[in-house]
Each structure stands twice: as C-alpha cells, then as structure tokens.
Design a protein around this motif. Structure first.
Motif, PDB file in Angstrom:
ATOM      1  N   ARG A 124       0.858  -1.182   0.000  1.00 52.63           N
ATOM      2  CA  ARG A 124       0.000   0.000   0.000  1.00 52.63           C
ATOM      3  C   ARG A 124       0.892   1.229   0.000  1.00 52.63           C
ATOM      4  NH1 ARG A 124      -4.060   0.917   4.472  1.00 52.63           N
ATOM      5  NH2 ARG A 124      -2.563  -0.099   5.869  1.00 52.63           N
ATOM      6  N   THR A 127       0.549   5.933   2.421  1.00 49.94           N
ATOM      7  CA  THR A 127       0.126   5.874   3.818  1.00 49.94           C
ATOM      8  C   THR A 127       1.323   5.570   4.707  1.00 49.94           C
ATOM      9  OG1 THR A 127      -1.547   5.026   5.341  1.00 49.94           O
ATOM     10  CG2 THR A 127      -0.432   3.414   3.944  1.00 49.94           C
ATOM     11  N   THR A 142      -1.620   1.545  14.132  1.00 55.56           N
ATOM     12  CA  THR A 142      -2.611   2.446  13.557  1.00 55.56           C
ATOM     13  C   THR A 142      -1.977   3.174  12.377  1.00 55.56           C
ATOM     14  OG1 THR A 142      -3.621   2.798  15.726  1.00 55.56           O
ATOM     15  CG2 THR A 142      -4.168   4.369  13.993  1.00 55.56           C
ATOM     16  N   ASP A 145      -4.555   6.430   7.559  1.00 57.81           N
ATOM     17  CA  ASP A 145      -5.922   6.444   7.038  1.00 57.81           C
ATOM     18  C   ASP A 145      -6.938   5.937   8.057  1.00 57.81           C
ATOM     19  OD1 ASP A 145      -5.342   3.771   7.098  1.00 57.81           O
ATOM     20  OD2 ASP A 145      -5.495   3.452   4.937  1.00 57.81           O
ATOM     21  N   GLN A 146      -6.492   5.823   9.323  1.00 63.74           N
ATOM     22  CA  GLN A 146      -7.339   5.399  10.448  1.00 63.74           C
ATOM     23  C   GLN A 146      -7.652   3.909  10.457  1.00 63.74           C
ATOM     24  OE1 GLN A 146      -7.829   7.693  12.905  1.00 63.74           O
ATOM     25  NE2 GLN A 146      -6.530   8.885  11.525  1.00 63.74           N
ATOM     26  N   THR A 147      -7.077   3.135   9.542  1.00 62.16           N
ATOM     27  CA  THR A 147      -7.184   1.689   9.634  1.00 62.16           C
ATOM     28  C   THR A 147      -6.158   1.187  10.648  1.00 62.16           C
ATOM     29  OG1 THR A 147      -5.621   1.367   7.801  1.00 62.16           O
ATOM     30  CG2 THR A 147      -7.969   1.477   7.238  1.00 62.16           C
ATOM     31  N   SER A 148      -6.257  -0.079  11.001  1.00 55.58           N
ATOM     32  CA  SER A 148      -5.344  -0.633  11.995  1.00 55.58           C
ATOM     33  C   SER A 148      -5.031  -2.073  11.660  1.00 55.58           C
ATOM     34  CB  SER A 148      -5.951  -0.537  13.396  1.00 55.58           C
ATOM     35  OG  SER A 148      -7.163  -1.272  13.468  1.00 55.58           O
ATOM     36  N   GLY A 149      -4.019  -2.621  12.322  1.00 50.37           N
ATOM     37  CA  GLY A 149      -3.635  -4.001  12.112  1.00 50.37           C
ATOM     38  C   GLY A 149      -2.878  -4.540  13.308  1.00 50.37           C
TER      39      GLY A 149
END
Length: 373
Positions: A124, A127, A142, A145-149
């Motif tokens: 990706r 980001t 975090t 783009d405010q996504t997380s993993g």
C-alpha cells in the motif's frame, strides 16, 4: 516458528527485500510506504558484488543484470583525463558474479516491487504508521488512514529520518560529514564502460558509473554548502562549471548534461544505531539503522544484507525471542559499523588533506564483505 504476520514500513531496497524474503518463507506481509508510488526520482545506483549476491537470493538477478551495466575493473584518472591506474575490483559476491553493476535506481525499485507482488506481498502506498503499541504477543498498529492491524513483527525500513526510530526512542540522528555530492543522470558515451574516479581538482572526487547501455550517472563531491536557493537551471550550470575542470570521458559526459531535472544535490550523512536495532518485536533495517557516505558504494548492499540476515534468523529460530535478536545483532552490528566507519574515514582523509592508507582500508573491507553476512 508458525507463519508470521509482518508489517514492513518503507518500500525502499531494505524494506522491499525484507518483504520478499519473509513472504517466500510463508509469512503474511503488508508493505507500506508514504510515497504515492515507487517511481521515485533518482539517478543511478552502484551495486557491489555482495549486493548482487542478495539480489540473486531474491530471485531478481537475471532481470537486474538485463537492465544494468556490469564491470570488473576500476579506473583512476587525473583531472586532465589521463588514465593512471586500472584496478581489478574485488568480487565480493563470489567469482560467479560481477564485481560491480550500475543501474537506474527507479528501475531497481520497480523490479523489487514487482517481485514482492509475485511473492504475495500486499503493498500500500501513500500511507504511513501513526502509532505502534506492542506487548509480549505482538504489535498493534494504527495507520494514517485510520485503519489498523495486528502483527507479530514490524520492520522499520523507513529511511534516514525514520519515524520508527524516533518512536522507539532510539537517539541516532544522522550527522553531516562536511561533504556534499552533485549527481546527474545522463546519456552514456562510448568512453564510459566502468566506474572511474578522479581525486582532486575542483572537487574532492569526480566519478561516474554506467547504468545501462544508454545511461550513466556522474557525480562531483565538494565541501558541504547551502545550494538550496539554486533554481534547477542554476544547479545544472553549477555542476557543468565544476565538471569543466575534468577531462577525458568527462568531456563526453558534459555534452549530455542538458536536463536540469536530472541534477540532484545532497549532503553526505552518517549514523549507526550503536547497539541492538530492535525494541521488542520492532526492528530497524537499512538507513533507519545505519547510513554511510557513498565513498564505498555500500549503502544498498548493507541494506540488502540486513534483509537477508533477518530472514535467515527468523527461519532458523522457533520464536521471536532474545536468542534470535542476539544472533541478528551479532551478525549485523559489527559488520555494518565497520563499513560505515570505513566510508567516513575515506572522506575524512580527503577533508583533512591526509594521505591515508586507502588501498589497505578498501582491501580490509573487501575481505570482510566477501564472506556472506
């Protein structure tokens, strides 16, 4: 060790190589980069044999060889253009690989990203990471783009100004050495068939490296100064004026120096994280962990060695534990530090106008690098 879930921050040489090797071991790998794509601006890159050895391990050697320009000797010239020495360069990758190969840096980046995709890496771009929180079992991440993993391992290969290094609280900011370098990417004249160097004259070093049948990059090393106010056309004129002091193949190179967008000016910087490069399950690689001036052309090679060794210790240990990190540190810290110190020393001798033992230093480093990391 069960298959890893890994995040690699930074899609440069170190990060993409690491992502490929981990994916080939069965890991699930996310690769991110703050840049929008890998078609980064750049000139050429010089890859010594020990770098080529890892590129072969990555499965891209044939493609790299097809896009690059390989050679086995090094030329030394006077500012007037006379050839005064022709040296057989050390084949640090083994006798079945060339001593050196030059290529266009963005082409190498594209080859590695395409190989990563083939290996199953999920990349990706555009980001970055904004937060890392780790515990004994993993790392929660975090993204911007405010996504997380959630990951078993995070690799910070995010360059000289590494966000990961700062987040870990590791104080090892790169420092200028007192030198800066002009680079140009230009057409290759027939007179250029290998790297040749001139020491002295208007600059400390005037050199060039073929990067393909039709291309090269050339460089001039001077005292560091603020060139930021120069417009692109002024940068081109400044580099051309310095290059006017050098002859032989430089007369042909200068004729092809016509595009202001192909001129780049950066200062030499250096640092080494002096101690373990990891904190818990987060590790630094490449320029995030160490950077050296290009006097030995080992920056990319050391980054590739980092990736190779990390992948090796991960596959030979049953867990991400102290024993694994101890082996990684033992195999990388002293070796990378020796390369950085030697690169800085070469520049220091020039800055101090001191006649150091350049052949002895380069011979010691070549002997070190010939043995795989």
């Amino acid at each position: 060790m069960s298959p890893l879930n890994a995040l690699v921050i930074g899609a440069g040489v170190a990060g993409t190589a690491t992502a490929i090797l981990l994916a080939e071991q069965g890991a699930t790998v996310d690769l991110i980069d703050i840049k929008p794509d890998v078609s980064a601006l750049g000139s050429g890159i010089t890859l010594q044999g020990n770098a080529l050895r890892v590129l072969r391990e990555l499965g891209v050697w044939d493609e790299v060889r097809g896009h690059g320009y390989a050679f086995d000797t090094l030329g030394i010239r006077t500012p007037g253009g006379d050839l005064v020495a022709e040296l057989l360069d050390a084949r640090t990758g083994g006798e079945d690989l060339p001593a050196t190969l030059g290529m266009y840096r963005p082409t190498l980046a594209k080859i590695l990203i395409e190989r990563a995709a083939e290996a199953g890496v999920k990349a990706r771009f555009g980001t970055t990471v904004t937060a890392l929180e780790q515990d004994d079992d993993g790392v929660s991440v975090t993204f911007a783009d405010q996504t997380s993993g959630r990951y078993d391992l995070v690799v910070g290969a995010d360059g000289l100004r590494s966000w990961t290094r700062r987040h870990l609280g590791i104080e090892a900011d790169p420092q200028g050495t007192g030198m800066s370098i002009w680079r140009v990417f230009a057409p290759r004249p027939e007179s250029v068939t290998r790297t040749e160097l001139t020491y002295g004259g208007a600059c400390y070093i005037a050199g060039f490296c073929p990067t393909g049948e039709d291309s090269l990059y050339a460089y001039l090393v001077e005292d560091s100064q603020d060139r930021s106010a120069l417009a692109p056309e002024e940068s081109l004129a400044t580099m051309r004026a310095l290059a006017e002091q050098y002859h032989g193949p430089w007369d042909d190179i200068r004729a092809g120096m016509t595009d202001p967008s192909r001129i780049n000016y950066t200062r030499f910087e250096t640092h080494v994280v002096d101690g373990p490069w990891h904190r818990g399950r987060v590790v630094l690689l490449g320029d995030a962990a160490h950077s050296c001036p290009p006097t030995l052309a080992q920056g990319a090679a050391q980054a590739l060695e980092d990736a190779s060794v990390l992948a090796d210790v991960l596959v030979t240990h049953s867990d991400i534990d102290d024993a694994m990190w101890a082996e990684f540190t033992q195999r990388r810290l002293a070796r990378a530090t020796a390369v950085v110190d030697a690169s800085v020393q070469l520049g220091r001798w020039m800055l101090d106008h001191e006649q150091g033992d350049v052949p002895g230093l380069m011979g010691r480093i070549a002997a070190l690098l010939t043995t795989p990391a």
